[in-house]
Design an enzyme around this catalytic site. Structure first.
Site: not given
Ligand code: ASP
Length: 343
Positions: A15, A167, A92, A278-279, A60-61
């Site tokens: 982002t 996290t 992410d 752990t969760q 980053s996904s």
């Molecule tokens: N979807 C974006 C990413 O992880 C969100 C971000 O940049 O914060 O690339």
């Protein structure tokens, strides 16, 4: 007088460097050069900054071991010429990347600081400028000619965290990250407050070594009341599966039903590494504290202690990339390699 710190700024995407596509309304990556135009303040910093961008910036996904490898290679290639590295990355999967890099870089003695933002850098109310500027300042901190931070970190919303302790906890708030089981390393207020005693100390006798092999024959399984035998059996029979991060309840508890325990027991006897995490968002696994974890301990399940799931899965991929006996694997996993768990 100390010379200025040299910082390499690496843009991977996210982002922070995106803008709105007015036709679709979606955020898309834009040119890195433009990104810098938005932050003329960078010129005022007491350090020399060079920049490099991924040819194709990613959300980053889409991060994966191959792309992680090219990020690590960029740092390795420039390691001796720079005093510190700031990696602009989508939030992410930033905690996964920070965790993975912390393991891949053995004997790191310079700062590698990941940062990003919740709003694009061109946005009026952006959090990107503070994150970027302070991440660079922290990477530039030096004493006696050496960087003060000598590990992989994540900087977000006034706090520097150990990367493999983080996290992502919020998709909306500027405070998007948390480090539930380890205090923050640096806090940014009017002054930068560095908690020196919490930082990892590098061994300057050792040379940096980067391990690029990450074994992806792994899976994360989150338990839930109602998980069935067929589901667990199907997961454990995945071809070539070598390791599983089992997200259990509370302090590492799981069902004591016969089918559950015998499937886990068989998987371990067949050579699978099962890691108990752990969760809960904070706290530690303590196998043996309850009857519902005693059997797991007896089966040879590995304790993740207070590790995050992000650090557990990347540590698993990293250690599977090495050659260890089953017994050694358990011993090494249960040890802190880069401060990722409390022994
Ligand atoms: N979807 C974006 C990413 O992880 C969100 C971000 O940049 O914060 O690339």
């Amino acid at each position: 007088m100390q010379s200025k710190a040299k910082i390499l700024l690496i843009y991977t995407g996210g982002t922070i460097g995106m803008s709105k596509d007015f036709e679709t309304g979606a955020l898309v990556a834009f040119n890195f050069g433009q990104l810098l135009q938005h932050v003329p303040e960078l010129k005022l910093l007491e350090c020399d900054i060079e920049t490099v961008s991924f040819e194709k910036p990613i959300d980053s996904s889409n991060m994966n071991p191959e792309i992680l490898g090219s990020l690590a290679a960029t740092i390795e290639k420039n390691y001796t010429q720079f005093d510190g590295f700031v990696v602009l990355h989508g939030s992410d999967t930033m905690a996964y990347t920070a965790s993975a890099l912390s393991f891949m870089f053995e004997n790191l003695s310079k700062p590698v600081i990941l940062t990003g933002s919740q709003l694009p850098i061109g946005d009026l109310r952006t959090d990107a400028k503070e994150n970027l500027i302070t991440a660079i300042q922290v990477a530039s901190l030096r004493e006696n000619g050496r960087s003060i931070v000598q590990e992989v970190c994540l900087y977000f919303e006034y706090k520097l965290y150990r990367g493999n302790r983080t996290t992502k906890v919020n998709a909306e708030h500027f405070q998007a990250f948390n480090s539930p089981n380890y205090p923050c390393l640096v806090e940014s207020g009017v002054h930068l407050k560095t908690n020196l005693s919490l930082l990892l100390k590098a061994d300057f006798e050792q040379k940096l070594h980067v391990q690029y092999t990450l074994d992806t024959n792994v899976v994360i399984l989150k338990l839930f009341p109602g998980i069935s035998e067929v589901v667990l059996a199907a997961m454990l029979s995945i071809k070539n599966l070598k390791g599983i991060v089992l997200e259990t309840y509370g302090s590492g508890n799981a069902p004591t039903e016969e089918w559950f325990l015998s499937l886990i027991q068989k998987a371990i006897s067949d050579g699978l590494h099962v890691i108990n995490v752990t969760q809960c968002s904070a706290g530690s696994v303590m196998m043996g504290q309850y009857e519902t974890s005693t059997e797991l301990k007896n089966c040879g399940v590995i304790s993740g202690k207070d590790i995050t799931t992000e650090a557990a899965i990347t540590k698993l991929m990293y250690l599977l990339g090495q050659d260890h006996t089953k017994a050694d694997f358990k011993l090494i996993f249960e040890k802190s390699l880069r401060g990722e768990l409390t022994e």
